[in-house]
Design a protein around this motif. Structure first.
Motif, PDB file in Angstrom:
ATOM      1  N   UNK A 104       0.849  -1.189   0.000  1.00  0.00           N
ATOM      2  CA  UNK A 104       0.000   0.000   0.000  1.00  0.00           C
ATOM      3  C   UNK A 104       0.886   1.242   0.000  1.00  0.00           C
ATOM      4  N   UNK A 105       0.388   2.324  -0.568  1.00  0.00           N
ATOM      5  CA  UNK A 105       1.182   3.560  -0.613  1.00  0.00           C
ATOM      6  C   UNK A 105       1.475   4.078   0.788  1.00  0.00           C
ATOM      7  N   UNK A 106       2.592   4.794   0.916  1.00  0.00           N
ATOM      8  CA  UNK A 106       2.980   5.368   2.201  1.00  0.00           C
ATOM      9  C   UNK A 106       3.226   6.862   2.036  1.00  0.00           C
ATOM     10  N   UNK A 107       2.665   7.655   2.943  1.00  0.00           N
ATOM     11  CA  UNK A 107       2.908   9.098   2.919  1.00  0.00           C
ATOM     12  C   UNK A 107       4.217   9.366   3.655  1.00  0.00           C
ATOM     13  N   UNK A 108       5.229   9.803   2.926  1.00  0.00           N
ATOM     14  CA  UNK A 108       6.558  10.007   3.536  1.00  0.00           C
ATOM     15  C   UNK A 108       6.855  11.479   3.816  1.00  0.00           C
ATOM     16  N   UNK A 109       6.098  12.375   3.176  1.00  0.00           N
ATOM     17  CA  UNK A 109       6.129  13.791   3.549  1.00  0.00           C
ATOM     18  C   UNK A 109       4.685  14.211   3.775  1.00  0.00           C
ATOM     19  N   UNK A 110       4.422  14.700   4.977  1.00  0.00           N
ATOM     20  CA  UNK A 110       3.045  15.024   5.359  1.00  0.00           C
ATOM     21  C   UNK A 110       2.998  16.455   5.889  1.00  0.00           C
ATOM     22  N   UNK A 166      11.555  17.824  -8.697  1.00  0.00           N
ATOM     23  CA  UNK A 166      11.526  18.535  -7.418  1.00  0.00           C
ATOM     24  C   UNK A 166      12.935  18.468  -6.834  1.00  0.00           C
ATOM     25  N   UNK A 167      13.584  19.628  -6.684  1.00  0.00           N
ATOM     26  CA  UNK A 167      14.985  19.648  -6.281  1.00  0.00           C
ATOM     27  C   UNK A 167      15.185  20.082  -4.834  1.00  0.00           C
ATOM     28  N   UNK A 168      14.105  20.362  -4.158  1.00  0.00           N
ATOM     29  CA  UNK A 168      14.202  20.731  -2.751  1.00  0.00           C
ATOM     30  C   UNK A 168      13.016  20.159  -1.990  1.00  0.00           C
ATOM     31  N   UNK A 169      13.294  19.564  -0.844  1.00  0.00           N
ATOM     32  CA  UNK A 169      12.240  18.982  -0.012  1.00  0.00           C
ATOM     33  C   UNK A 169      11.275  20.060   0.480  1.00  0.00           C
ATOM     34  N   UNK A 170      11.789  21.288   0.624  1.00  0.00           N
ATOM     35  CA  UNK A 170      10.940  22.366   1.133  1.00  0.00           C
ATOM     36  C   UNK A 170       9.765  22.683   0.204  1.00  0.00           C
ATOM     37  N   UNK A 171       9.855  22.264  -1.060  1.00  0.00           N
ATOM     38  CA  UNK A 171       8.790  22.543  -2.024  1.00  0.00           C
ATOM     39  C   UNK A 171       7.583  21.625  -1.854  1.00  0.00           C
ATOM     40  N   UNK A 227      17.246  30.710   2.049  1.00  0.00           N
ATOM     41  CA  UNK A 227      17.905  30.447   3.319  1.00  0.00           C
ATOM     42  C   UNK A 227      17.839  29.006   3.769  1.00  0.00           C
ATOM     43  N   UNK A 228      17.676  28.805   5.074  1.00  0.00           N
ATOM     44  CA  UNK A 228      17.758  27.482   5.695  1.00  0.00           C
ATOM     45  C   UNK A 228      16.394  26.807   5.745  1.00  0.00           C
ATOM     46  N   UNK A 229      16.398  25.507   5.435  1.00  0.00           N
ATOM     47  CA  UNK A 229      15.216  24.648   5.662  1.00  0.00           C
ATOM     48  C   UNK A 229      15.681  23.509   6.556  1.00  0.00           C
ATOM     49  N   UNK A 230      14.976  23.284   7.677  1.00  0.00           N
ATOM     50  CA  UNK A 230      15.478  22.352   8.693  1.00  0.00           C
ATOM     51  C   UNK A 230      14.369  21.434   9.194  1.00  0.00           C
ATOM     52  N   UNK A 231      14.719  20.171   9.374  1.00  0.00           N
ATOM     53  CA  UNK A 231      13.824  19.188  10.004  1.00  0.00           C
ATOM     54  C   UNK A 231      14.564  18.553  11.182  1.00  0.00           C
ATOM     55  N   UNK A 232      13.958  18.625  12.365  1.00  0.00           N
ATOM     56  CA  UNK A 232      14.567  18.020  13.537  1.00  0.00           C
ATOM     57  C   UNK A 232      14.363  16.516  13.567  1.00  0.00           C
ATOM     58  N   UNK A 233      15.177  15.866  14.373  1.00  0.00           N
ATOM     59  CA  UNK A 233      15.028  14.417  14.576  1.00  0.00           C
ATOM     60  C   UNK A 233      13.693  14.144  15.273  1.00  0.00           C
TER      61      UNK A 233
END
Length: 224
Positions: free
Chosen positions: A92-98, A126-131, A218-224
């Motif tokens: 089944x599909x998985x949502x990996x960015x929500x 898509x070259x940036x996760x922030x998009x 600038x900066x795009x950040x995701x914490x652990x």
């Protein structure tokens, strides 16, 4: 095995496989599920062994293809009739960015690291996760993307908007590890990185799952 027998068995094997895939209504190879992929390998092996093993006769090819085709048909019958079997047999599909955030648990479940995710996103231009607002990992291993509204594909030329410079995003922290080469390429040093982390109330790079720098945003950040 003489040439005539080999040619006949190759032709029969090809026709049998072709007809079976037509009957079962298989999709293209780029869209196959895990079960379809296994089926393709097994069928290829069955026909290959039948062709090159002198002890295997022509009727063995047809029997092997027919039996395996019947098994596939039964499996697909169950997946169509009984919804609960689909996730087991087809995945089944998985949502990996929500909502614009990486879902680490789903990534772990699917054995997907950041480098692989970035590769899949680039295949979707898509070259940036922030998009990304949402990204879905499909059962065939591809990723489908819903971009954030500010990154939609409306052309600036449609509104006579002057073109802006395009900058490539640089990954500086990946899964808690600092890429010092990329940090230098971005024109920064460890002091800048330390100050940037402090602004986000982070004491150590190990606490950062993903950090990228883009000159115009600038900066795009995701914490652990």
């Amino acid at each position: 095995m003489d040439a005539k027998s080999l040619i006949i068995e190759l032709i029969v094997g090809f026709i049998a496989l072709f007809l079976m895939t037509k009957i079962l209504g298989k999709v293209s190879l780029a869209q196959i599920t895990t079960f379809d992929f296994i089926s393709s390998i097994v069928l290829g092996e069955l026909v290959g062994n039948a062709i090159y093993d002198k002890n295997v006769k022509l009727n063995s090819i047809l029997l092997s293809v027919a039996v395996w085709g019947l098994l596939i048909y039964i499996i697909e019958f169950f997946t169509q009739k009984f919804r609960g079997t689909r996730s087991i047999l087809e995945g089944k599909p998985s949502i990996i960015i929500r909502n614009g955030h990486l879902d680490r648990e789903e990534m772990k479940k699917n054995k997907l690291d950041l480098d692989e995710l970035q590769n899949l996103l680039r295949q979707r231009s898509v070259f940036s996760i922030r998009e990304v607002a949402y990204a879905v990992l499909e059962t065939d291993g591809s990723v489908n993307v819903l971009k954030k509204s500010k990154y939609d594909t409306t052309k600036n030329s449609d509104f006579n908007v002057p073109q802006k410079p395009v900058y490539f995003p640089i990954t500086i922290i990946n899964d808690g590890e600092v890429d010092y080469g990329n940090l230098k390429e971005a024109g920064f040093d460890e002091k800048w990185l330390f100050n940037t982390l402090r602004k986000h109330k982070i004491d150590n790079a190990k606490q950062v799952f993903y950090l990228e720098w883009k000159k115009d945003e600038g900066v795009y950040l995701e914490k652990m």
